[in-house]
Scaffold this active site. Sequence first.
Site, short mmCIF file in Angstrom:
data_model
loop_
_atom_site.label_atom_id
_atom_site.label_comp_id
_atom_site.label_asym_id
_atom_site.label_seq_id
_atom_site.Cartn_x
_atom_site.Cartn_y
_atom_site.Cartn_z
N HIS A 1 0.94 -1.13 0.25
CA HIS A 1 0.32 0.14 0.19
C HIS A 1 1.41 1.14 -0.01
CE1 HIS A 1 0.17 -0.29 4.51
NE2 HIS A 1 0.46 1.20 4.60
N ASP B 1 -0.10 -7.62 1.26
CA ASP B 1 0.54 -6.77 1.95
C ASP B 1 1.90 -5.99 1.63
OD1 ASP B 1 0.62 -3.32 1.94
OD2 ASP B 1 -0.37 -3.07 3.66
N SER C 1 4.15 2.45 8.01
CA SER C 1 3.94 1.20 7.01
C SER C 1 4.94 0.71 6.52
CB SER C 1 3.14 2.38 5.97
OG SER C 1 2.19 2.05 6.72
#
Length: 275
Positions: free
Chosen positions: A70, A117, A212
Amino acid sequence: MQLKVVLVIYCINLLQNFRETAAYFSNTRIIGGDKVSRHQFPYQISLHLNGNYHCGGALIEDSWLLTAAHCYHANYLEISVFAGVYDLRMAHVTGQRRNVVMFHMHEDYDGGVGADDIALLKVDKAFELNDFVKVIKLPAMNLYPVGKGKISGWGSITDTINPEYPSVLHSAFLPIHPEKVCIALWRNPALMDKTFCAGTLDGDRVTCSGDSGSPFVQLDSSDGEKKLVGIVSGGACGVKNKPSIFVRVAFYNEWIKASFHRYRRQRIWFNGWTK
Protein backbone atom coordinates in the site's frame (compact mmCIF):
# COMPACT_ATOMS: atom_id res chain seq x y z
CA MET A 1 -19.09 -15.62 26.49
CA GLN A 2 -16.54 -18.36 25.84
CA LEU A 3 -14.47 -15.99 23.68
CA LYS A 4 -14.41 -13.38 26.47
CA VAL A 5 -13.15 -15.95 28.97
CA VAL A 6 -10.40 -17.06 26.58
CA LEU A 7 -9.30 -13.46 26.01
CA VAL A 8 -9.27 -12.68 29.75
CA ILE A 9 -7.12 -15.73 30.52
CA TYR A 10 -4.83 -14.86 27.61
CA CYS A 11 -4.40 -11.26 28.83
CA ILE A 12 -3.51 -12.44 32.34
CA ASN A 13 -0.86 -14.80 30.98
CA LEU A 14 0.47 -12.09 28.71
CA LEU A 15 0.85 -9.70 31.65
CA GLN A 16 2.73 -12.31 33.64
CA ASN A 17 5.08 -13.09 30.76
CA PHE A 18 5.99 -9.45 30.31
CA ARG A 19 6.33 -8.51 33.98
CA GLU A 20 10.09 -8.94 33.82
CA THR A 21 10.33 -6.26 31.12
CA ALA A 22 8.16 -3.72 32.93
CA ALA A 23 11.17 -1.62 33.89
CA TYR A 24 12.14 -1.22 30.27
CA PHE A 25 8.67 -0.38 29.04
CA SER A 26 8.01 2.14 31.81
CA ASN A 27 10.58 4.40 30.16
CA THR A 28 9.30 3.91 26.62
CA ARG A 29 7.43 6.64 24.76
CA ILE A 30 4.75 4.40 23.36
CA ILE A 31 2.91 4.21 20.00
CA GLY A 32 5.93 4.86 17.73
CA GLY A 33 8.36 3.73 20.42
CA ASP A 34 11.42 5.24 22.04
CA LYS A 35 14.33 7.02 20.40
CA VAL A 36 17.06 4.61 19.34
CA SER A 37 20.80 5.04 19.28
CA ARG A 38 22.34 6.15 16.02
CA HIS A 39 22.71 3.36 13.43
CA GLN A 40 21.14 0.77 15.74
CA PHE A 41 18.99 -0.48 12.83
CA PRO A 42 21.27 -0.53 9.76
CA TYR A 43 18.71 -2.45 7.71
CA GLN A 44 16.06 0.28 8.14
CA ILE A 45 15.07 2.05 4.93
CA SER A 46 13.11 5.27 4.44
CA LEU A 47 11.10 6.00 1.30
CA HIS A 48 10.62 9.63 0.32
CA LEU A 49 8.11 11.04 -2.16
CA ASN A 50 8.42 14.61 -3.41
CA GLY A 51 11.00 15.25 -0.73
CA ASN A 52 8.82 14.05 2.15
CA TYR A 53 8.99 10.86 4.20
CA HIS A 54 6.52 8.34 2.75
CA CYS A 55 7.05 4.82 4.17
CA GLY A 56 9.53 2.54 5.85
CA GLY A 57 11.22 -0.55 4.47
CA ALA A 58 13.88 -3.18 5.08
CA LEU A 59 17.02 -3.82 3.02
CA ILE A 60 17.22 -7.53 2.13
CA GLU A 61 19.91 -7.30 -0.57
CA ASP A 62 22.23 -4.48 -1.55
CA SER A 63 19.80 -3.24 -4.21
CA TRP A 64 16.50 -4.77 -3.06
CA LEU A 65 14.14 -3.92 -0.23
CA LEU A 66 10.80 -5.02 1.17
CA THR A 67 7.96 -2.66 2.06
CA ALA A 68 4.16 -2.66 2.18
CA ALA A 69 2.26 -2.85 -1.11
CA HIS A 70 0.00 0.00 0.00
CA CYS A 71 3.07 2.25 -0.08
CA TYR A 72 2.79 2.11 -3.88
CA HIS A 73 2.39 5.42 -5.69
CA ALA A 74 1.53 5.99 -9.34
CA ASN A 75 4.66 8.08 -9.68
CA TYR A 76 6.84 5.48 -7.99
CA LEU A 77 9.81 6.41 -10.18
CA GLU A 78 9.87 9.64 -8.19
CA ILE A 79 10.35 7.78 -4.90
CA SER A 80 13.79 8.20 -3.34
CA VAL A 81 15.20 5.50 -1.07
CA PHE A 82 17.54 6.31 1.80
CA ALA A 83 19.71 3.89 3.79
CA GLY A 84 21.83 4.64 6.85
CA VAL A 85 19.47 7.34 8.12
CA TYR A 86 18.80 8.07 11.78
CA ASP A 87 17.41 11.61 11.63
CA LEU A 88 15.17 12.34 8.62
CA ARG A 89 16.23 15.99 8.73
CA MET A 90 19.76 14.84 7.85
CA ALA A 91 18.83 12.16 5.32
CA HIS A 92 20.47 13.95 2.38
CA VAL A 93 23.62 14.53 4.42
CA THR A 94 24.20 11.27 6.30
CA GLY A 95 22.28 8.73 4.23
CA GLN A 96 22.88 6.94 0.94
CA ARG A 97 20.25 7.96 -1.62
CA ARG A 98 19.00 5.82 -4.49
CA ASN A 99 16.13 5.97 -6.98
CA VAL A 100 13.43 3.35 -7.44
CA VAL A 101 13.46 1.58 -10.80
CA MET A 102 10.99 -1.20 -9.93
CA PHE A 103 8.01 -1.43 -7.58
CA HIS A 104 6.73 -4.98 -7.66
CA MET A 105 3.60 -5.53 -5.58
CA HIS A 106 2.29 -8.97 -4.77
CA GLU A 107 0.01 -10.05 -7.59
CA ASP A 108 -2.87 -10.90 -5.23
CA TYR A 109 -2.89 -7.62 -3.35
CA ASP A 110 -6.25 -5.90 -3.81
CA GLY A 111 -5.83 -2.94 -1.46
CA GLY A 112 -6.27 -2.39 2.24
CA VAL A 113 -4.51 -3.88 5.24
CA GLY A 114 -3.48 -7.49 5.76
CA ALA A 115 -2.95 -10.33 3.32
CA ASP A 116 -0.52 -9.80 0.41
CA ASP A 117 0.31 -6.24 1.50
CA ILE A 118 3.93 -6.73 0.51
CA ALA A 119 6.14 -5.33 -2.24
CA LEU A 120 9.68 -5.64 -3.56
CA LEU A 121 11.55 -2.52 -4.62
CA LYS A 122 14.73 -2.37 -6.67
CA VAL A 123 16.97 0.66 -6.70
CA ASP A 124 19.10 1.96 -9.55
CA LYS A 125 22.42 1.37 -7.82
CA ALA A 126 23.45 -1.03 -5.07
CA PHE A 127 23.87 0.46 -1.62
CA GLU A 128 27.37 0.45 -0.20
CA LEU A 129 27.20 -1.96 2.74
CA ASN A 130 29.10 -0.87 5.85
CA ASP A 131 28.62 -0.53 9.61
CA PHE A 132 25.66 1.81 9.03
CA VAL A 133 24.00 0.04 6.10
CA LYS A 134 23.41 -3.71 6.30
CA VAL A 135 20.96 -6.26 4.95
CA ILE A 136 18.54 -8.17 7.18
CA LYS A 137 18.06 -11.90 6.63
CA LEU A 138 14.73 -13.54 5.85
CA PRO A 139 13.19 -15.98 8.37
CA ALA A 140 12.91 -19.73 8.00
CA MET A 141 10.25 -20.93 5.57
CA ASN A 142 6.68 -20.71 6.96
CA LEU A 143 7.86 -19.58 10.39
CA TYR A 144 5.03 -18.19 12.54
CA PRO A 145 6.71 -15.85 15.05
CA VAL A 146 6.07 -16.21 18.77
CA GLY A 147 7.18 -14.30 21.85
CA LYS A 148 8.13 -10.73 21.11
CA GLY A 149 9.96 -8.75 18.44
CA LYS A 150 11.22 -5.27 17.76
CA ILE A 151 9.63 -2.70 15.48
CA SER A 152 11.47 0.37 14.20
CA GLY A 153 10.14 3.30 12.21
CA TRP A 154 9.30 6.97 11.93
CA GLY A 155 5.57 6.61 12.59
CA SER A 156 3.50 8.90 14.80
CA ILE A 157 4.31 8.78 18.52
CA THR A 158 0.83 9.93 19.55
CA ASP A 159 -2.64 8.49 19.02
CA THR A 160 -4.38 11.86 18.95
CA ILE A 161 -6.31 13.17 15.95
CA ASN A 162 -3.22 15.15 14.98
CA PRO A 163 -0.29 12.74 14.45
CA GLU A 164 3.12 13.71 15.75
CA TYR A 165 5.87 12.42 13.51
CA PRO A 166 9.40 12.22 14.95
CA SER A 167 12.44 13.14 12.92
CA VAL A 168 14.60 10.48 14.57
CA LEU A 169 14.04 6.74 14.37
CA HIS A 170 12.01 5.09 17.14
CA SER A 171 11.59 1.47 18.20
CA ALA A 172 9.79 -0.72 20.72
CA PHE A 173 9.46 -4.36 21.73
CA LEU A 174 6.00 -5.71 20.93
CA PRO A 175 4.39 -8.94 22.18
CA ILE A 176 3.18 -11.28 19.43
CA HIS A 177 -0.33 -12.74 19.71
CA PRO A 178 -1.48 -16.23 18.65
CA GLU A 179 -3.32 -16.36 15.35
CA LYS A 180 -6.69 -17.17 16.94
CA VAL A 181 -6.46 -14.20 19.28
CA CYS A 182 -5.60 -11.87 16.41
CA ILE A 183 -8.57 -13.05 14.36
CA ALA A 184 -10.92 -12.77 17.35
CA LEU A 185 -9.79 -9.25 18.26
CA TRP A 186 -10.08 -7.95 14.72
CA ARG A 187 -13.09 -10.15 13.86
CA ASN A 188 -11.47 -10.83 10.51
CA PRO A 189 -10.79 -14.41 9.33
CA ALA A 190 -8.85 -12.97 6.39
CA LEU A 191 -5.94 -12.35 8.78
CA MET A 192 -5.23 -16.06 8.94
CA ASP A 193 -1.93 -17.51 7.80
CA LYS A 194 -0.49 -14.59 5.85
CA THR A 195 -0.32 -12.12 8.73
CA PHE A 196 0.24 -11.87 12.48
CA CYS A 197 -0.59 -9.34 15.18
CA ALA A 198 1.69 -7.71 17.75
CA GLY A 199 1.37 -4.93 20.29
CA THR A 200 0.01 -4.49 23.79
CA LEU A 201 -3.75 -4.88 24.16
CA ASP A 202 -4.05 -1.63 26.11
CA GLY A 203 -3.00 0.20 22.95
CA ASP A 204 0.13 1.68 24.52
CA ARG A 205 2.71 -0.12 22.38
CA VAL A 206 1.62 -0.41 18.77
CA THR A 207 2.52 0.94 15.37
CA CYS A 208 0.84 4.06 14.04
CA SER A 209 0.47 6.13 10.88
CA GLY A 210 3.82 6.51 9.15
CA ASP A 211 5.12 3.09 10.23
CA SER A 212 3.79 1.37 7.08
CA GLY A 213 6.35 -0.91 5.45
CA SER A 214 8.71 -0.79 8.43
CA PRO A 215 10.48 -3.94 9.65
CA PHE A 216 9.56 -6.16 12.61
CA VAL A 217 12.58 -8.21 13.63
CA GLN A 218 13.34 -11.13 15.93
CA LEU A 219 16.60 -12.72 17.06
CA ASP A 220 16.80 -16.28 15.75
CA SER A 221 18.03 -18.45 18.62
CA SER A 222 19.20 -21.17 16.23
CA ASP A 223 21.94 -19.05 14.68
CA GLY A 224 22.00 -15.80 16.68
CA GLU A 225 21.04 -13.76 13.61
CA LYS A 226 18.35 -11.10 13.38
CA LYS A 227 15.55 -12.08 11.01
CA LEU A 228 12.89 -10.01 9.25
CA VAL A 229 9.67 -11.70 10.39
CA GLY A 230 7.18 -8.94 9.63
CA ILE A 231 6.36 -5.83 7.62
CA VAL A 232 3.97 -3.23 9.06
CA SER A 233 0.63 -3.35 7.23
CA GLY A 234 -1.67 -1.39 9.53
CA GLY A 235 -3.62 -1.17 12.76
CA ALA A 236 -5.72 1.15 14.86
CA CYS A 237 -3.02 3.40 16.38
CA GLY A 238 -3.56 3.14 20.12
CA VAL A 239 -7.06 1.61 20.23
CA LYS A 240 -7.49 -1.01 22.97
CA ASN A 241 -7.68 -4.66 21.87
CA LYS A 242 -6.54 -3.75 18.35
CA PRO A 243 -2.90 -4.83 18.01
CA SER A 244 -0.89 -3.91 14.94
CA ILE A 245 -1.15 -6.08 11.83
CA PHE A 246 2.01 -7.33 10.13
CA VAL A 247 2.56 -9.20 6.89
CA ARG A 248 4.20 -12.51 7.82
CA VAL A 249 7.36 -12.48 5.72
CA ALA A 250 8.03 -16.22 6.03
CA PHE A 251 4.81 -16.95 4.14
CA TYR A 252 6.21 -15.02 1.17
CA ASN A 253 9.74 -16.44 1.06
CA GLU A 254 9.03 -18.37 -2.13
CA TRP A 255 7.35 -15.34 -3.73
CA ILE A 256 10.40 -13.22 -2.95
CA LYS A 257 12.79 -15.80 -4.41
CA ALA A 258 10.60 -16.30 -7.49
CA SER A 259 10.46 -12.55 -8.07
CA PHE A 260 14.24 -12.33 -7.85
CA HIS A 261 14.59 -15.19 -10.31
CA ARG A 262 12.09 -13.68 -12.73
CA TYR A 263 13.87 -10.34 -12.73
CA ARG A 264 17.37 -11.76 -13.08
CA ARG A 265 16.36 -14.25 -15.77
CA GLN A 266 14.30 -11.95 -17.96
CA ARG A 267 16.05 -8.67 -17.13
CA ILE A 268 12.79 -6.78 -17.44
CA TRP A 269 11.49 -3.81 -15.51
CA PHE A 270 8.27 -4.47 -13.66
CA ASN A 271 5.86 -1.58 -13.82
CA GLY A 272 3.33 -0.65 -11.14
CA TRP A 273 0.60 -3.20 -10.61
CA THR A 274 2.00 -6.48 -11.88
CA LYS A 275 -0.71 -9.07 -12.43
